[in-house]
Design an enzyme around this catalytic site. Structure first.
Site, PDB file in Angstrom:
ATOM      1  N   GLU A 164       0.842  -1.196   0.000  1.00 41.63           N
ATOM      2  CA  GLU A 164       0.000   0.000   0.000  1.00 41.63           C
ATOM      3  C   GLU A 164       0.881   1.252   0.000  1.00 41.63           C
ATOM      4  O   GLU A 164       1.952   1.267   0.608  1.00 41.63           O
ATOM      5  CB  GLU A 164      -0.867  -0.034   1.260  1.00 41.63           C
ATOM      6  CG  GLU A 164      -1.657   1.192   1.560  1.00 41.63           C
ATOM      7  CD  GLU A 164      -2.294   1.138   2.935  1.00 41.63           C
ATOM      8  OE1 GLU A 164      -3.141   2.009   3.211  1.00 41.63           O
ATOM      9  OE2 GLU A 164      -1.952   0.230   3.735  1.00 41.63           O
ATOM     10  N   ASP A 219      11.680  -3.054  15.007  1.00 40.88           N
ATOM     11  CA  ASP A 219      12.399  -1.896  14.466  1.00 40.88           C
ATOM     12  C   ASP A 219      11.473  -0.686  14.358  1.00 40.88           C
ATOM     13  O   ASP A 219      11.440  -0.002  13.332  1.00 40.88           O
ATOM     14  CB  ASP A 219      12.998  -2.231  13.101  1.00 40.88           C
ATOM     15  CG  ASP A 219      14.087  -1.239  12.676  1.00 40.88           C
ATOM     16  OD1 ASP A 219      14.672  -0.576  13.562  1.00 40.88           O
ATOM     17  OD2 ASP A 219      14.356  -1.129  11.457  1.00 40.88           O
ATOM     18  N   ASP A 270       7.714   9.983   6.123  1.00 39.19           N
ATOM     19  CA  ASP A 270       8.076   9.319   7.366  1.00 39.19           C
ATOM     20  C   ASP A 270       8.341  10.356   8.456  1.00 39.19           C
ATOM     21  O   ASP A 270       8.548  11.543   8.184  1.00 39.19           O
ATOM     22  CB  ASP A 270       9.248   8.357   7.174  1.00 39.19           C
ATOM     23  CG  ASP A 270      10.573   9.045   6.863  1.00 39.19           C
ATOM     24  OD1 ASP A 270      10.975   9.949   7.616  1.00 39.19           O
ATOM     25  OD2 ASP A 270      11.216   8.664   5.860  1.00 39.19           O
TER      26      ASP A 270
END
Length: 238
Positions: free
Chosen positions: A47, A94, A54
């Site tokens: 997607e 992470d 970010d």
């Protein structure tokens, strides 16, 4: 990695995505739309939220730090996603600025990149994966860490960095333990950070309790623009 929903072993990232994407899915985790098994490689179609960037880039565009209420709204969603993962038996391993996509219009987030992930194991982990500043201190002290406490620690580092524009140092932890911060944030926020960044994993707030901390209940007089009904459902997503 073996997966009960596929007849042959899959790369870790695909196997974990298959587990995560089972219905009902989580709106705050990136969706794998398709994948192909070719002789020499695997092809993954993910997607693509638009418009988004970010968290690391968003911080740069925001002068290096976020306002507390914006950080609070983003963190609620990231915590929701982290709980969803663990309830599905997946350890992301992470969670960091670069792995949180933010919709610039709505501030809705998507947790991405399960390449360092693994299945949740009661025995814990002795191999280090992820990004150094987010790795919990018990790995360095004991050589072993467990999924949920390690996730809580990484979430604490994520929030601290969103609010301060840098990773926490020893001096910062001392200030938090003294109920202080170098920036003007609420007492509830300071207490929440301290609960996440405890050196000993057994002293940290439980992952399941994070969204019920006073910071989300008492931190601001105005209601958060979030789906409170969804917060009651995440524990059933197994």
């Amino acid at each position: 990695m073996n997966n009960a929903f596929h007849p042959k072993p899959l790369p870790v990232e695909i196997a974990l995505a298959v587990i995560i994407d089972r219905k009902p899915s989580c709106p705050h985790i990136i969706e794998m739309l398709d994948w192909q098994d070719d002789p020499d490689y695997y092809l993954i179609v993910m997607e693509r939220p638009v418009p988004s960037m970010d968290m690391a880039k968003l911080l740069k565009c925001s002068g290096g730090r976020l306002k507390e209420q914006i950080a609070q709204y983003i963190m609620w969603q990231v915590i929701y996603a982290a709980n969803f993962c663990c309830n599905r038996g997946v350890f992301h391993r992470d969670i960091k600025l670069e792995n949180v996509l933010v919709n610039l219009t709505t501030l809705e987030i998507k947790l991405i990149d399960f390449g360092c992930g693994n299945l949740v194991k009661d025995s814990g982990y002795s191999t280090c994966y992820g990004t150094k500043p987010y790795i919990p201190p018990e790995y360095h002290d004991r050589g072993r860490y467990h999924a949920k406490p390690a996730t809580v620690y990484s979430l604490g580092v994520l929030l601290f960095t969103m609010l301060h524009g840098r990773f926490p140092k020893d001096r910062d932890l001392y200030c938090l333990g003294s109920n202080q911060s170098v920036f003007a944030v609420s007492q509830e926020c300071i207490q929440f950070l301290w609960a996440c960044l405890q050196c000993y994993p057994e002293h940290r707030i439980a992952l399941e309790q994070m969204i019920y901390h006073d910071w989300f209940v008492l931190g601001f007089p105005n209601a958060l623009p979030i789906n409170r009904k969804a917060s009651k459902q995440h524990s059933r997503y197994r």
